[in-house]
Design an enzyme around this catalytic site. Structure first.
Site, PDB file in Angstrom:
ATOM      1  N   MET A  44      53.956  20.634   0.788  1.00 39.93           N
ATOM      2  CA  MET A  44      52.796  21.464   1.085  1.00 39.93           C
ATOM      3  C   MET A  44      52.497  21.429   2.586  1.00 39.93           C
ATOM      4  SD  MET A  44      50.184  21.452  -2.108  1.00 39.93           S
ATOM      5  CE  MET A  44      49.403  19.892  -1.780  1.00 39.93           C
ATOM      6  N   GLY A  45      53.496  21.022   3.364  1.00 42.36           N
ATOM      7  CA  GLY A  45      53.316  21.001   4.811  1.00 42.36           C
ATOM      8  C   GLY A  45      52.656  19.722   5.287  1.00 42.36           C
ATOM      9  N   ALA A  46      52.163  19.750   6.546  1.00 43.60           N
ATOM     10  CA  ALA A  46      51.629  18.550   7.201  1.00 43.60           C
ATOM     11  C   ALA A  46      52.660  17.433   7.095  1.00 43.60           C
ATOM     12  CB  ALA A  46      50.288  18.140   6.607  1.00 43.60           C
ATOM     13  N   HIS A  48      55.252  14.429   7.456  1.00 48.09           N
ATOM     14  CA  HIS A  48      55.213  13.122   8.093  1.00 48.09           C
ATOM     15  C   HIS A  48      56.533  12.408   7.809  1.00 48.09           C
ATOM     16  CE1 HIS A  48      54.413  11.820   4.018  1.00 48.09           C
ATOM     17  NE2 HIS A  48      53.243  12.435   3.992  1.00 48.09           N
ATOM     18  N   HIS A  51      58.081  12.775   4.322  1.00 40.89           N
ATOM     19  CA  HIS A  51      58.829  14.012   4.114  1.00 40.89           C
ATOM     20  C   HIS A  51      60.172  13.964   4.838  1.00 40.89           C
ATOM     21  CE1 HIS A  51      54.537  15.493   3.687  1.00 40.89           C
ATOM     22  NE2 HIS A  51      55.070  15.872   2.547  1.00 40.89           N
ATOM     23  N   GLN A 171      54.041  13.170 -11.122  1.00 39.21           N
ATOM     24  CA  GLN A 171      54.620  14.468 -10.796  1.00 39.21           C
ATOM     25  C   GLN A 171      56.138  14.437 -10.966  1.00 39.21           C
ATOM     26  OE1 GLN A 171      53.609  16.968  -7.165  1.00 39.21           O
ATOM     27  NE2 GLN A 171      55.483  16.000  -6.441  1.00 39.21           N
ATOM     28  N   VAL A 194      57.549   5.868   1.442  1.00 36.32           N
ATOM     29  CA  VAL A 194      57.561   5.367   2.817  1.00 36.32           C
ATOM     30  C   VAL A 194      56.157   4.889   3.160  1.00 36.32           C
ATOM     31  CG1 VAL A 194      57.944   5.957   5.249  1.00 36.32           C
ATOM     32  CG2 VAL A 194      59.439   6.910   3.472  1.00 36.32           C
ATOM     33  N   SER A 204      49.703  13.077   3.617  1.00 37.93           N
ATOM     34  CA  SER A 204      49.094  14.060   4.511  1.00 37.93           C
ATOM     35  C   SER A 204      47.586  13.893   4.569  1.00 37.93           C
ATOM     36  CB  SER A 204      49.446  15.481   4.052  1.00 37.93           C
ATOM     37  OG  SER A 204      50.847  15.669   4.056  1.00 37.93           O
TER      38      SER A 204
END
EC number: 6.3.2.1
Length: 323
Positions: A44-46, A48, A51, A171, A194, A204
């Site tokens: 979903m972006g942001a 780090h 990811h 999930q 992590v 995020s």
């Protein structure tokens, strides 16, 4: 034809291509035919370091000639009333840099209208009873929205293998169940959580925490590690010395639960306080609470709010005799 169909935006910088619309993405995929060598990392972006770890793992899996696609999409279907959809961080320029440096080839960052033409879909995938426990109980409808968008993005990106973080353990379990039950031709791979140097799982949402709130939030990982170590001590094996993702063997579910809860109960008196949502020691396949007689793999999972920020964390354990 070389699998790289584009040139670097600036000399010396990592190479990644941004797509916003499906026709252009489809055209790129049409020129990239390496069977068994396409991977996707959904975000979903942001982005780090967590990811980035997913992307690096995907790159290592498919090799230099494989295709790694990263999706960046804040999915409105998985946010409930009063949740942080509007304030969820959107940092696409920074995300492109993280994705490129970690080894991605493509970033697909569609709008909501691109993913859901004509508005929210009438037909959705339901998580069933498995999606009503723990996170599902706290966030009704969340997992239905998550599975719906994951299914759509799997169709759109056509991967052979998809990578998801183990931090979102429920999930991950649901995605594995969906792809198995509905015969999706894709392998689902979990990648270890992590953590920052102080033990806080990367998220995020960590950027929302004040310094004082962050101190309180550390109780989540401390509780998990206390539970793990209590189980080890009950087994007579001494304190844990390995990383938490190595599936440490413990002997006593009761000791695990008790030690973890003691840390969380103490954090409820911090300033600001930690507001516990749930603590569970669960079967990783269906997320039912395990009994004190359980043997085999288990997940110790926790969710709590600190201020206005809701955080989740977990560690994987093995209960009983060595495998």
């Amino acid at each position: 034809m070389s699998p790289k169909l584009w040139t670097k935006a600036l000399p010396g910088e990592p190479d990644v291509e941004l797509f916003r619309h499906r026709p252009e993405l489809d055209a790129a995929f049409a020129h990239f035919a390496v069977p068994g060598r396409a991977a996707v990392v959904m975000t979903m972006g942001a982005l780090h370091d967590g990811h980035a770890s997913l992307i690096r793992t995907a790159r290592a899996r498919v090799g230099a000639k494989g295709l790694v696609t990263v999706t960046v999409f804040v999915n409105p279907l998985q946010f409930g009333a009063g949740e942080d959809l509007d304030r969820y961080p959107r940092t696409l320029d920074a995300d492109l840099k993280v994705a490129a440096e970690a080894g991605a080839d493509i970033v697909f960052a569609p709008s909501a209208e691109e993913v859901y033409p004509g508005g929210e879909p009438h037909i959705r995938i339901t998580a069933g009873s498995m999606g009503e426990r723990y996170e599902g109980a706290s966030r009704p409808g969340h997992f239905d929205g998550m599975l719906t968008v994951v299914a759509k993005l799997l169709h759109i990106t056509r991967p052979d293998v998809a990578f998801f973080g183990e931090k979102d353990a429920q999930q991950l379990a649901l995605i594995r169940r969906m792809t198995r039950d509905l015969d999706f031709p894709v392998e689902i791979v979990g990648v270890p959580t992590v953590r920052e140097g102080d033990g806080l799982a990367l998220s995020s949402r960590n950027r929302y925490l004040s310094a004082q709130e962050r101190d309180t939030a550390l109780a989540l990982s401390r509780a998990l590690f206390a539970g793990r170590d209590a189980g080890l001590l009950a087994a007579g094996e001494g304190p844990a010395g390995a990383e938490e993702h190595e599936l440490i063997r413990v002997a006593s579910p009761a000791a695990v639960r008790s030690a973890a809860r003691a840390v969380l109960d103490e954090a409820a008196g911090f300033e600001p306080p930690l507001a516990l949502d749930y603590l569970g020691l669960v079967d990783p396949v269906d997320f039912t609470e395990v009994s004190d007689a359980h043997t085999g793999e288990a997940v110790l999972a926790v969710a709590a709010k600190v201020g206005a920020t809701r955080l989740i964390d977990n560690i994987r354990l093995w209960i009983g005799a060595a495998r």
